[in-house]
Design a protein around this motif. Structure first.
Motif, PDB file in Angstrom:
ATOM      1  N   ASP A  84       0.828  -1.195   0.000  1.00  0.00           N
ATOM      2  CA  ASP A  84       0.000   0.000   0.000  1.00  0.00           C
ATOM      3  C   ASP A  84       0.868   1.254   0.000  1.00  0.00           C
ATOM      4  O   ASP A  84       0.533   2.252  -0.656  1.00  0.00           O
TER       5      ASP A  84
ATOM      6  N   TRP B  29       1.914   1.601  -3.574  1.00  0.00           N
ATOM      7  CA  TRP B  29       0.782   1.947  -4.439  1.00  0.00           C
ATOM      8  C   TRP B  29       0.348   3.399  -4.236  1.00  0.00           C
ATOM      9  O   TRP B  29       0.076   4.118  -5.201  1.00  0.00           O
ATOM     10  N   THR B  30       0.274   3.841  -2.985  1.00  0.00           N
ATOM     11  CA  THR B  30      -0.157   5.204  -2.700  1.00  0.00           C
ATOM     12  C   THR B  30       0.732   6.213  -3.407  1.00  0.00           C
ATOM     13  O   THR B  30       0.269   7.276  -3.846  1.00  0.00           O
TER      14      THR B  30
ATOM     15  N   ARG C  92       2.358   5.447  -6.197  1.00  0.00           N
ATOM     16  CA  ARG C  92       2.413   4.977  -7.586  1.00  0.00           C
ATOM     17  C   ARG C  92       3.843   4.557  -7.949  1.00  0.00           C
ATOM     18  O   ARG C  92       4.349   4.868  -9.032  1.00  0.00           O
TER      19      ARG C  92
ATOM     20  N   ASP D   6      -4.081  -8.124  -5.490  1.00  0.00           N
ATOM     21  CA  ASP D   6      -4.985  -7.004  -5.234  1.00  0.00           C
ATOM     22  C   ASP D   6      -4.386  -5.719  -5.791  1.00  0.00           C
ATOM     23  O   ASP D   6      -5.063  -4.958  -6.505  1.00  0.00           O
ATOM     24  N   TYR D   7      -3.116  -5.477  -5.505  1.00  0.00           N
ATOM     25  CA  TYR D   7      -2.492  -4.234  -5.961  1.00  0.00           C
ATOM     26  C   TYR D   7      -2.196  -4.265  -7.457  1.00  0.00           C
ATOM     27  O   TYR D   7      -2.293  -3.220  -8.124  1.00  0.00           O
TER      28      TYR D   7
ATOM     29  N   ARG E 207      -5.236  -3.057  -9.047  1.00  0.00           N
ATOM     30  CA  ARG E 207      -5.389  -1.603  -8.989  1.00  0.00           C
ATOM     31  C   ARG E 207      -4.585  -0.928 -10.091  1.00  0.00           C
ATOM     32  O   ARG E 207      -5.055   0.049 -10.708  1.00  0.00           O
ATOM     33  N   TRP E 208      -3.382  -1.435 -10.345  1.00  0.00           N
ATOM     34  CA  TRP E 208      -2.582  -0.878 -11.441  1.00  0.00           C
ATOM     35  C   TRP E 208      -3.282  -1.106 -12.786  1.00  0.00           C
ATOM     36  O   TRP E 208      -3.304  -0.214 -13.646  1.00  0.00           O
TER      37      TRP E 208
ATOM     38  N   LEU F 212      -6.522  -1.482 -13.336  1.00  0.00           N
ATOM     39  CA  LEU F 212      -7.692  -0.604 -13.414  1.00  0.00           C
ATOM     40  C   LEU F 212      -7.267   0.823 -13.716  1.00  0.00           C
ATOM     41  O   LEU F 212      -7.914   1.528 -14.513  1.00  0.00           O
ATOM     42  N   ARG F 213      -6.194   1.250 -13.104  1.00  0.00           N
ATOM     43  CA  ARG F 213      -5.684   2.601 -13.359  1.00  0.00           C
ATOM     44  C   ARG F 213      -5.333   2.772 -14.830  1.00  0.00           C
ATOM     45  O   ARG F 213      -5.646   3.805 -15.446  1.00  0.00           O
TER      46      ARG F 213
ATOM     47  N   ASN G 181      -8.465   2.941 -17.017  1.00  0.00           N
ATOM     48  CA  ASN G 181      -9.236   4.174 -16.835  1.00  0.00           C
ATOM     49  C   ASN G 181      -8.544   5.406 -17.402  1.00  0.00           C
ATOM     50  O   ASN G 181      -9.122   6.491 -17.405  1.00  0.00           O
TER      51      ASN G 181
END
Length: 328
Positions: free
Chosen positions: A265, A268-269, A271, A302-303, A306-307, A309-310, A313
């Motif tokens: 996290d 990820w926070t 990037r 999980d992370y 997120r990458w 999905l980023r 998007n």
């Protein structure tokens, strides 16, 4: 999420040897069965030139050609064999490929083995032949320099949460301000002569979940105050687990999963692309060691999601490398 393996190169170890070689194949087997989101790929070997970014040419030659002295083999802890040399090259290669995958937009990628942090520039030690994180840091810096000529050097944070201090890594980067070495480890555990990292956090025997997480939070805060990386290399050792024969700490499965989530996290926070490796794990029950590592992969997936999905998007544009560099 890509994960790279080399467990099919099995070292012919003598009966009774304490290194749990079978854990790597077992981890790959369970990942293939239980986590289809992890795309397993065979690791390519690191070249001699890549290894020479860190290691002395004479040492590389001795490992490759089988001319390591008996004393050097004893310090490593493995007898030399062609499979030992091949696996050592591929263990580094797996981390190189994981770094490239993470930096190319995947965000998170893995080496099913690796974390060979006891290897020095001119010798191996403690079941570590070549230092995969050190070679990866130097090679990613070189590749970044070629493609970003007008920018500063790629800054790499090594977060080493194996129960044993990353002495080889600390020695290699002792005078390198572009790499920050953080090691959280047992104060009384191997190696008994430690090298100074940029940040060493020593833990007392019997350290449990709560005090470990408090120490980790302080360590990440100190890292953030002192250094701004563009790449994170995370050694997610299984040996702080309470069931480990060599660990001397008392972390539960939940505590280790919380550790992994906090580090991932943190990256990820900000990037920050991350490559991770598994490091040590010497459980009385090998399945317990593998379960710790499975939990690390579940968290990493999980992370990685997120990458992904980023990237999807971002107005339909494919993911590109995002460098976070204080010197840029």
């Amino acid at each position: 999420m890509f994960a790279y393996y080399a467990d099919h190169f099995v070292l012919p170890l003598p009966n009774g040897h304490r290194f749990p070689m079978a854990k790597y194949a077992r981890l790959r087997e369970r990942l293939a069965t239980e986590m289809p989101g992890v795309e397993l790929r065979e690791a390519l070997p690191a070249s001699r030139g890549e290894l020479a970014l860190v290691h002395a040419p004479a040492y590389i030659e001795a490992v490759t050609s089988g001319t390591l002295s008996p004393a050097a083999q004893r310090e490593i802890g493995f007898p030399w064999s062609p499979a030992m040399a091949e696996r050592a090259h591929r263990s580094v290669g797996a981390t190189l490929q994981a770094c490239r995958s993470a930096l190319a937009g995947g965000g998170v990628a893995a080496n099913l083995a690796g974390g060979t942090h006891h290897a020095y520039a001119d010798k191996g030690s403690g079941f570590c032949v070549f230092n995969d994180f050190a070679v990866a840091a130097r090679l990613m810096q070189a590749e970044h320099a070629r493609s970003h000529r007008m920018r500063g050097p790629l800054r790499v944070a090594i977060i080493d949460l194996d129960v044993h201090q990353g002495n080889g890594t600390a020695s290699i980067f002792a005078k390198d301000e572009s790499v920050f070495t953080l090691s959280m480890h047992g104060a009384k555990n191997f190696p008994f002569r430690k090298e100074p990292s940029d940040l060493d956090v020593e833990l007392a025997d019997g350290c449990g979940d709560l005090e470990y997480m408090e120490a980790l939070e302080r360590a990440l805060g100190e890292l953030e105050r002192r250094f701004e990386p563009g790449l994170v290399l995370y050694l997610a050792g299984a040996d702080p687990h309470e069931g480990d024969r060599l660990g001397r700490l008392k972390l539960s499965f939940d505590g280790l999963e919380a550790r992994d989530r906090r580090v991932m996290d943190w990256a990820w926070t900000r990037r920050l692309p991350m490559a991770f490796a598994m490091g040590g794990g010497y459980g009385h029950d090998m399945e317990a060691t593998v379960q710790v590592q499975m939990n690390t992969y579940r968290t990493a997936l999980d992370y990685a999601g997120r990458w992904a999905l980023r990237a999807s998007n971002a107005n339909g544009v494919s993911a590109v490398t995002h460098w976070h560099n204080a010197a840029a």
